[in-house]
Design an enzyme around this catalytic site. Structure first.
Site: not given
Length: 218
Positions: A7, A9
């Site tokens: 991922d 953010d």
């Protein structure tokens, strides 16, 4: 080549690039500052609580892309990278990427944030591929609509499955690093799920299931 999936953010970055882009637009006066900030914060809180309607959010977030030329958007993005993204870069995240790269893994970022925002960030981090929510384009202009399946929650699994079929990669020996409860569908699919500075819900799930928990911020 085992997949090392990340991922973006609040995992590889110490912050949220999607929310930061909205703040950047506000600070530059590109959008109506108060109205846009209020909506941006509203959707961000929904995301954190796991209740965000991704299509409602994208109708909001992709609209500014349709109002400006690609040349102007790219110029703003260069400023955004320097002012907002570089300060979010985490030395420990770079070291983690380097470790997987040195092991011969294929580095893949998978993110709900749209590819206009995240493409240059993925390039800066030197990963092999990016799966992101795709803004629709007609010719050289964005339309303000989303193209295909948003790369969010179960949509990350849908997009990854399609990418695996296209590329011939498999999930054998795969790892996925994420901070968010929104990524549980994909964390449950890989061989080696890892919670990175997780939100409360993901931290509880990781403890219950014996998943590793990492801190990339200290």
């Amino acid at each position: 080549m085992p997949l090392a999936i990340f991922d973006l953010d609040n995992t590889l970055l110490n912050g949220d690039s999607d929310h930061a882009w909205g703040e950047f637009l506000c600070q530059r006066g590109i959008v109506d500052e108060q109205a846009y900030r209020d909506a941006n914060d509203h959707f961000f809180h929904q995301y954190q609580s796991g209740t965000m309607d991704i299509h409602e959010f994208l109708n909001f977030a992709l609209r500014p892309l349709a109002n400006h030329s690609e040349e102007q958007l790219n110029a703003w993005h260069d400023e955004f990278m320097a002012e907002c993204i570089e300060p979010m870069m985490l030395p420990a995240a770079r070291a983690l990427l380097d470790k997987h790269r040195d092991q011969g893994d294929f580095l893949l970022i998978i993110t709900a944030t749209n590819s206009f925002v995240t493409g240059p960030i993925a390039k800066r981090l030197g990963v092999d591929a990016l799966l992101a929510t795709e803004p629709e384009r007609i010719g050289d202009r964005f339309t303000g609509r989303v193209a295909g399946t948003p790369c969010f929650q179960d949509g990350k699994v849908v997009r990854l499955d399609a990418w695996l079929k296209e590329t011939g990669h498999t999930l054998d020996g795969s790892s996925f690093y994420s901070d968010s409860r929104n990524d549980l569908p994909l964390l449950e699919k890989v061989d080696n799920p890892v919670a990175v500075n997780p939100d409360d819900a993901l931290a509880a799930t990781a403890r219950d299931r014996g998943w590793p928990i990492m801190d990339l911020r200290t």
